[in-house]
Design a protein around this motif. Structure first.
Motif, PDB file in Angstrom:
ATOM      1  N   ALA A   1     -25.279  71.092 -35.971  1.00 25.69           N
ATOM      2  CA  ALA A   1     -26.368  70.330 -36.593  1.00 25.69           C
ATOM      3  C   ALA A   1     -26.423  70.569 -38.103  1.00 25.69           C
ATOM      4  N   LEU A   2     -26.189  71.815 -38.531  1.00 27.84           N
ATOM      5  CA  LEU A   2     -26.129  72.109 -39.970  1.00 27.84           C
ATOM      6  C   LEU A   2     -25.008  71.325 -40.643  1.00 27.84           C
ATOM      7  N   ALA A   3     -23.826  71.325 -40.002  1.00 22.31           N
ATOM      8  CA  ALA A   3     -22.682  70.597 -40.558  1.00 22.31           C
ATOM      9  C   ALA A   3     -22.945  69.093 -40.578  1.00 22.31           C
ATOM     10  N   ASP A   4     -23.629  68.587 -39.550  1.00 22.37           N
ATOM     11  CA  ASP A   4     -23.964  67.157 -39.499  1.00 22.37           C
ATOM     12  C   ASP A   4     -24.876  66.762 -40.664  1.00 22.37           C
ATOM     13  N   ILE A   5     -25.887  67.588 -40.933  1.00 25.86           N
ATOM     14  CA  ILE A   5     -26.791  67.309 -42.057  1.00 25.86           C
ATOM     15  C   ILE A   5     -26.028  67.368 -43.375  1.00 25.86           C
ATOM     16  N   GLY A   6     -25.149  68.367 -43.511  1.00 20.98           N
ATOM     17  CA  GLY A   6     -24.362  68.496 -44.728  1.00 20.98           C
ATOM     18  C   GLY A   6     -23.455  67.301 -44.957  1.00 20.98           C
ATOM     19  N   GLU A   7     -22.769  66.868 -43.907  1.00 20.63           N
ATOM     20  CA  GLU A   7     -21.859  65.724 -44.051  1.00 20.63           C
ATOM     21  C   GLU A   7     -22.618  64.433 -44.346  1.00 20.63           C
ATOM     22  N   THR A   8     -23.747  64.246 -43.657  1.00 20.01           N
ATOM     23  CA  THR A   8     -24.556  63.042 -43.873  1.00 20.01           C
ATOM     24  C   THR A   8     -25.053  62.970 -45.308  1.00 20.01           C
ATOM     25  N   ASN A   9     -25.527  64.096 -45.846  1.00 16.65           N
ATOM     26  CA  ASN A   9     -26.018  64.112 -47.226  1.00 16.65           C
ATOM     27  C   ASN A   9     -24.894  63.994 -48.256  1.00 16.65           C
ATOM     28  N   ALA A  10     -23.706  64.454 -47.903  1.00 17.60           N
ATOM     29  CA  ALA A  10     -22.575  64.360 -48.831  1.00 17.60           C
ATOM     30  C   ALA A  10     -21.981  62.959 -48.864  1.00 17.60           C
ATOM     31  N   LEU A  11     -22.132  62.213 -47.765  1.00 19.17           N
ATOM     32  CA  LEU A  11     -21.453  60.922 -47.644  1.00 19.17           C
ATOM     33  C   LEU A  11     -22.359  59.719 -47.900  1.00 19.17           C
TER      34      LEU A  11
END
Length: 317
Positions: A69-79
């Motif tokens: 979930a942390l990685a999902d939030i990070g990727e969503t905000n980066a992309l």
């Protein structure tokens, strides 16, 4: 001395991202992206809060789900915000340094996602193939060490792969037919001899794109062999049921990428399907784990029931 050796390194002031500019119905697509972004952030934030606040979920498997979930939030905000910026401000330009930063963080969080799926596959493999030794092998301390190594390894490898771009000279073109600063697209447009850099990049990418699905497939081959040894269908179904959430998440992550590589007929279709293959998994992952995990569903019900109880009490008065 060859011509390529005489060419000095040229770093453009900016790149021009054209992937979504000529796509039909782009306005509706951006609205869809905003919906995906909203659901992804809310869904993964809920999963993180539930796991963090309830001690009953402080177990190795939910340690993995928390990390995913942390990685999902990070990727969503980066992309997605960078994609939305092109639409809101009607500009496809991105500075050279911002492009490298965007590429680093998108690739970093995607690789964290892939290796988290590998760890989840290992978790299910040990639980089904070595159930009596599960608690001795897989525990929170083990998971903390594993994910510390994953985050450190991905930081190191993505730093190297991003720094390789600085050795490329972009003296002919700064146009990227993509939806973000795509590593592969950047490797196609330099004007200097980049064969050595490309070879190094392919080796690095193999750690991210080839190794994880290969390890996951091997894990499930072991799980399949273990299931065949269970004598009752009820026992097989019960063991397989524990893998459903992980299989759905793996499918939502890898299948769109594979379909995009095989089936997308045109460059516009490839760009649209490619962007969705990056954007959709972070939205789907929390939905999959909430719907397929009884503990999380029960905790969500309790939270809503506890909040609605005072409201019902006030109404009854």
């Amino acid at each position: 001395m060859s011509l390529s050796q005489n060419i000095s390194i040229v770093h453009p002031e900016h790149f021009f991202i054209t992937g979504l500019t000529d796509s039909p119905y782009s306005t509706y697509f951006y609205i869809f992206l905003f919906i995906i972004y909203f659901i992804s952030i809310i869904g993964n934030s809920i999963v993180i809060l539930i796991i963090a606040l309830h001690r009953s979920l402080h177990s190795p498997m939910y340690f993995c789900v928390f990390n995913l979930a942390l990685a999902d939030i990070g990727e969503t905000n980066a992309l997605i915000p960078n994609m939305m910026k092109h639409f809101v401000f009607d500009s496809q330009y991105i500075s050279y340094n911002d492009c490298l930063a965007s590429m680093f963080f998108v690739n970093f969080f995607i690789t964290v996602q892939t290796y988290t799926l590998v760890v989840l596959a290992f978790d299910r493999f040990i639980a089904i193939c070595l159930p009596l030794r599960y608690n001795a092998i897989v525990n929170n301390k083990f998971m903390a060490i594993v994910f510390s190594v994953i985050w450190a390894f991905n930081t190191f490898m993505n730093t190297i792969s991003t720094s390789l771009i600085t050795g490329l000279s972009f003296c002919k073109s700064n146009v990227l037919e993509s939806w973000y600063c795509d590593y592969g697209r950047l490797m196609r447009i330099p004007c200097n001899d980049s064969s050595i850099i490309k070879s190094m990049a392919y080796v690095i990418q193999a750690f991210f794109l080839v190794a994880p699905p290969f390890i996951i497939v091997l894990s499930y081959l072991g799980i399949f062999i273990a299931l065949c040894k269970i004598t009752t269908w009820e026992g097989r179904f019960k063991a397989l049921k524990t893998c459903v959430s992980h299989l759905l998440v793996v499918g939502s992550f890898f299948l769109p990428i594979i379909c995009n590589m095989i089936a997308a007929p045109s460059i516009n279709a490839k760009i649209i399907s490619g962007s969705l293959s990056f954007a959709l998994p972070p939205m789907l992952n929390p939905i999959i784990y909430v719907l397929n995990t009884a503990k999380i569903k029960d905790l969500i019900r309790k939270v809503f029931n506890n909040r609605s109880a005072p409201i019902r009490a006030n109404i009854s008065k």
